[in-house]
Design a protein around this motif. Structure first.
Motif, PDB file in Angstrom:
ATOM      1  N   GLN A 168     -67.704 -11.196  -4.819  1.00 24.37           N
ATOM      2  CA  GLN A 168     -67.570 -12.648  -4.794  1.00 24.37           C
ATOM      3  C   GLN A 168     -67.278 -13.214  -3.406  1.00 24.37           C
ATOM      4  N   LEU A 169     -66.474 -12.524  -2.623  1.00 20.58           N
ATOM      5  CA  LEU A 169     -66.062 -13.080  -1.335  1.00 20.58           C
ATOM      6  C   LEU A 169     -66.852 -12.527  -0.161  1.00 20.58           C
ATOM      7  N   PHE A 170     -67.046 -11.223  -0.127  1.00 23.19           N
ATOM      8  CA  PHE A 170     -67.607 -10.603   1.066  1.00 23.19           C
ATOM      9  C   PHE A 170     -69.100 -10.325   1.015  1.00 23.19           C
ATOM     10  N   ALA A 171     -69.747 -10.489  -0.110  1.00 24.06           N
ATOM     11  CA  ALA A 171     -71.173 -10.145  -0.247  1.00 24.06           C
ATOM     12  C   ALA A 171     -72.071 -10.930   0.708  1.00 24.06           C
ATOM     13  N   THR A 172     -71.706 -12.165   1.007  1.00 17.27           N
ATOM     14  CA  THR A 172     -72.564 -12.982   1.866  1.00 17.27           C
ATOM     15  C   THR A 172     -72.092 -13.023   3.320  1.00 17.27           C
ATOM     16  N   LEU A 173     -71.051 -12.253   3.628  1.00 19.95           N
ATOM     17  CA  LEU A 173     -70.495 -12.253   4.981  1.00 19.95           C
ATOM     18  C   LEU A 173     -70.727 -10.898   5.640  1.00 19.95           C
ATOM     19  N   ASP A 174     -71.066 -10.915   6.927  1.00 22.39           N
ATOM     20  CA  ASP A 174     -71.155  -9.647   7.654  1.00 22.39           C
ATOM     21  C   ASP A 174     -69.785  -9.358   8.283  1.00 22.39           C
ATOM     22  N   ASP A 175     -69.652  -8.222   8.955  1.00 21.02           N
ATOM     23  CA  ASP A 175     -68.366  -7.817   9.525  1.00 21.02           C
ATOM     24  C   ASP A 175     -67.821  -8.849  10.511  1.00 21.02           C
ATOM     25  N   THR A 176     -68.703  -9.444  11.295  1.00 20.11           N
ATOM     26  CA  THR A 176     -68.279 -10.463  12.263  1.00 20.11           C
ATOM     27  C   THR A 176     -67.724 -11.686  11.539  1.00 20.11           C
ATOM     28  N   ASP A 177     -68.391 -12.100  10.463  1.00 22.06           N
ATOM     29  CA  ASP A 177     -67.914 -13.244   9.670  1.00 22.06           C
ATOM     30  C   ASP A 177     -66.541 -12.965   9.068  1.00 22.06           C
ATOM     31  N   VAL A 178     -66.350 -11.748   8.557  1.00 17.74           N
ATOM     32  CA  VAL A 178     -65.077 -11.379   7.931  1.00 17.74           C
ATOM     33  C   VAL A 178     -63.954 -11.430   8.965  1.00 17.74           C
ATOM     34  N   ARG A 179     -64.189 -10.869  10.140  1.00 17.50           N
ATOM     35  CA  ARG A 179     -63.179 -10.921  11.202  1.00 17.50           C
ATOM     36  C   ARG A 179     -62.908 -12.367  11.610  1.00 17.50           C
ATOM     37  N   ALA A 180     -63.956 -13.171  11.720  1.00 14.13           N
ATOM     38  CA  ALA A 180     -63.790 -14.580  12.105  1.00 14.13           C
ATOM     39  C   ALA A 180     -62.999 -15.339  11.036  1.00 14.13           C
ATOM     40  N   LEU A 181     -63.282 -15.082   9.774  1.00 12.95           N
ATOM     41  CA  LEU A 181     -62.561 -15.746   8.684  1.00 12.95           C
ATOM     42  C   LEU A 181     -61.073 -15.403   8.752  1.00 12.95           C
ATOM     43  N   ALA A 182     -60.761 -14.139   8.907  1.00  7.55           N
ATOM     44  CA  ALA A 182     -59.358 -13.723   9.016  1.00  7.55           C
ATOM     45  C   ALA A 182     -58.706 -14.356  10.242  1.00  7.55           C
ATOM     46  N   THR A 183     -59.403 -14.366  11.360  1.00  4.36           N
ATOM     47  CA  THR A 183     -58.882 -14.946  12.596  1.00  4.36           C
ATOM     48  C   THR A 183     -58.606 -16.437  12.436  1.00  4.36           C
ATOM     49  N   MET A 184     -59.451 -17.127  11.698  1.00  5.60           N
ATOM     50  CA  MET A 184     -59.260 -18.562  11.487  1.00  5.60           C
ATOM     51  C   MET A 184     -58.129 -18.858  10.503  1.00  5.60           C
ATOM     52  N   LEU A 185     -58.015 -18.069   9.450  1.00  5.60           N
ATOM     53  CA  LEU A 185     -57.045 -18.372   8.407  1.00  5.60           C
ATOM     54  C   LEU A 185     -55.628 -17.906   8.738  1.00  5.60           C
ATOM     55  N   GLU A 186     -55.481 -16.841   9.502  1.00  5.63           N
ATOM     56  CA  GLU A 186     -54.155 -16.297   9.778  1.00  5.63           C
ATOM     57  C   GLU A 186     -53.208 -17.292  10.457  1.00  5.63           C
ATOM     58  N   PRO A 187     -53.640 -18.072  11.468  1.00  9.27           N
ATOM     59  CA  PRO A 187     -52.712 -19.055  12.049  1.00  9.27           C
ATOM     60  C   PRO A 187     -52.299 -20.140  11.052  1.00  9.27           C
ATOM     61  N   ALA A 188     -53.228 -20.583  10.213  1.00 13.49           N
ATOM     62  CA  ALA A 188     -52.884 -21.588   9.201  1.00 13.49           C
ATOM     63  C   ALA A 188     -51.884 -21.005   8.206  1.00 13.49           C
ATOM     64  N   LEU A 189     -52.106 -19.769   7.794  1.00  8.83           N
ATOM     65  CA  LEU A 189     -51.185 -19.109   6.872  1.00  8.83           C
ATOM     66  C   LEU A 189     -49.801 -18.962   7.494  1.00  8.83           C
ATOM     67  N   ALA A 190     -49.746 -18.520   8.737  1.00 11.66           N
ATOM     68  CA  ALA A 190     -48.457 -18.372   9.426  1.00 11.66           C
ATOM     69  C   ALA A 190     -47.742 -19.720   9.525  1.00 11.66           C
ATOM     70  N   HIS A 191     -48.487 -20.781   9.816  1.00 13.47           N
ATOM     71  CA  HIS A 191     -47.914 -22.115   9.905  1.00 13.47           C
ATOM     72  C   HIS A 191     -47.333 -22.548   8.551  1.00 13.47           C
ATOM     73  N   MET A 192     -48.080 -22.292   7.475  1.00  9.57           N
ATOM     74  CA  MET A 192     -47.602 -22.680   6.144  1.00  9.57           C
ATOM     75  C   MET A 192     -46.420 -21.827   5.695  1.00  9.57           C
ATOM     76  N   ARG A 193     -46.427 -20.554   6.034  1.00  8.22           N
ATOM     77  CA  ARG A 193     -45.302 -19.678   5.671  1.00  8.22           C
ATOM     78  C   ARG A 193     -44.028 -20.065   6.425  1.00  8.22           C
ATOM     79  N   ALA A 194     -44.174 -20.677   7.578  1.00  8.16           N
ATOM     80  CA  ALA A 194     -43.014 -21.066   8.374  1.00  8.16           C
ATOM     81  C   ALA A 194     -42.200 -22.165   7.695  1.00  8.16           C
ATOM     82  N   SER A 195     -42.812 -22.918   6.804  1.00  6.55           N
ATOM     83  CA  SER A 195     -42.086 -23.945   6.064  1.00  6.55           C
ATOM     84  C   SER A 195     -42.304 -23.686   4.574  1.00  6.55           C
ATOM     85  N   PRO A 196     -41.446 -22.817   3.992  1.00 10.29           N
ATOM     86  CA  PRO A 196     -41.638 -22.415   2.602  1.00 10.29           C
ATOM     87  C   PRO A 196     -41.462 -23.580   1.647  1.00 10.29           C
TER      88      PRO A 196
END
Length: 173
Positions: free
Chosen positions: A131-159
């Motif tokens: 469902q998630l990774f079938a349409t993404l190549d390795d570069t897309d997967v790394r880019a997705l993680a790179t984009m989402l991790e700062p947003a996640l860290a920001h949201m986790r900082a204010s529980p």
């Protein structure tokens, strides 16, 4: 999305709106399919699966403190207490006083919990890949993680309020 005055300054631009709806709709569709797969494979909710996965796959001892577990599974303390009670009744986890702190509680996965995790995991991984990774190549997967991790860290900082440290007593004026 454009808004009428006086709210026009609150509008998201076109790309922000596309990204927001793509993320939210993707997560909603994926979460629905995951919940269905986990129910069918192992009679677990996603939160229960995540608790078992954190204990059984991520913790070398199979145990974590309840507060740490709540932070890791992004769940309120009261919600996790309810889930842990249900899972303890089902024999999937055990709760005991924390050896480091008498006020703390440690949750430990049981053999039955490991068996249930083993039943759920292969289908879960297959579904996520399909469902998630079938349409993404390795570069897309790394880019997705790179984009989402700062947003996640920001949201986790204010529980959420339910996960924030509790205040003792009334604030003085």
């Amino acid at each position: 999305m454009s808004l009428a005055e006086p709210y026009d300054h609150l509008a998201l631009d076109h790309d922000q709106l596309r990204a927001y709806f793509a993320l939210m709709d993707s997560v909603a569709l994926l979460r629905h399919r995951i919940e269905q797969q986990l129910r069918e494979a192992a009679d677990l909710t996603y939160v229960q699966f995540k608790v078992l996965a954190r204990l059984g796959l991520d913790s070398p001892t199979g145990s974590l403190r309840m507060t740490e577990l709540a932070d890791e599974v992004v769940y309120s303390r009261s919600g996790l207490t309810y889930q842990a009670t249900q899972m303890e009744r089902a024999g999937l986890v055990e709760r005991n006083p924390s050896p480091e702190d008498d006020r703390g509680v440690t949750v430990t996965i049981t053999d039955a919990g490991r068996e249930r995790l083993d039943r759920a995991t292969p289908g879960h991984i297959e579904l996520v890949r399909e469902q998630l990774f079938a349409t993404l190549d390795d570069t897309d997967v790394r880019a997705l993680a790179t984009m989402l991790e700062p947003a996640l860290a920001h949201m986790r900082a204010s529980p959420p309020r339910s996960a924030a440290p509790r205040r003792r007593g009334k604030a003085k004026p």
